[in-house]
Design a protein around this motif. Structure first.
Motif, short mmCIF file in Angstrom:
data_model
loop_
_atom_site.label_atom_id
_atom_site.label_comp_id
_atom_site.label_asym_id
_atom_site.label_seq_id
_atom_site.Cartn_x
_atom_site.Cartn_y
_atom_site.Cartn_z
N GLU A 6 -1.84 0.42 -4.03
CA GLU A 6 -2.62 -0.71 -4.54
C GLU A 6 -2.02 -1.26 -5.84
O GLU A 6 -1.95 -2.47 -6.03
CB GLU A 6 -4.09 -0.31 -4.78
CG GLU A 6 -4.87 -0.11 -3.51
CD GLU A 6 -4.67 1.27 -2.88
OE1 GLU A 6 -4.19 2.21 -3.57
OE2 GLU A 6 -4.98 1.41 -1.67
N GLU A 9 1.15 -3.16 -4.84
CA GLU A 9 0.81 -4.45 -4.23
C GLU A 9 0.36 -5.43 -5.30
O GLU A 9 0.75 -6.61 -5.26
CB GLU A 9 -0.28 -4.28 -3.18
CG GLU A 9 0.17 -3.61 -1.92
CD GLU A 9 -0.97 -3.39 -0.94
OE1 GLU A 9 -2.08 -3.92 -1.15
OE2 GLU A 9 -0.75 -2.67 0.05
N GLY A 54 5.92 -1.62 -1.13
CA GLY A 54 4.92 -2.67 -1.36
C GLY A 54 5.10 -3.84 -0.40
O GLY A 54 4.11 -4.38 0.11
N LEU A 58 2.31 -5.11 2.26
CA LEU A 58 1.84 -6.50 2.28
C LEU A 58 2.07 -7.14 3.64
O LEU A 58 1.22 -7.87 4.15
CB LEU A 58 2.51 -7.34 1.18
CG LEU A 58 2.11 -6.99 -0.25
CD1 LEU A 58 2.96 -7.79 -1.23
CD2 LEU A 58 0.64 -7.25 -0.49
#
Length: 64
Positions: A6, A9, A54, A58
């Motif tokens: 998280e 991202e 990441g 995504l």
């Protein structure tokens, strides 16, 4: 320092929308080129491995 996905991202999304490099990111032809551009940002300190993880995260969110 180990980051969770998280956090990675969040930093990626912030960097991807950064006005100062957004036009050059759109012209980039590889993930490595995008990574090098993001490294110009003072707050962007992801490793290449974190950056790649990441991007994959995504992309899989976009696919949902």
């Amino acid at each position: 320092m180990e980051r969770n996905i998280e956090e990675i991202e969040h930093m990626l999304m912030h960097a991807l929308t950064e006005d100062s490099i957004s036009e050059r990111i759109e012209q980039a032809v590889s993930q490595l080129e995008v990574y090098d551009l993001m490294k110009e940002l003072p707050y962007f300190d992801l490793s290449l491995e974190e950056f790649q993880a990441g991007i994959i995260a995504l992309q899989s969110k976009d696919a949902e």
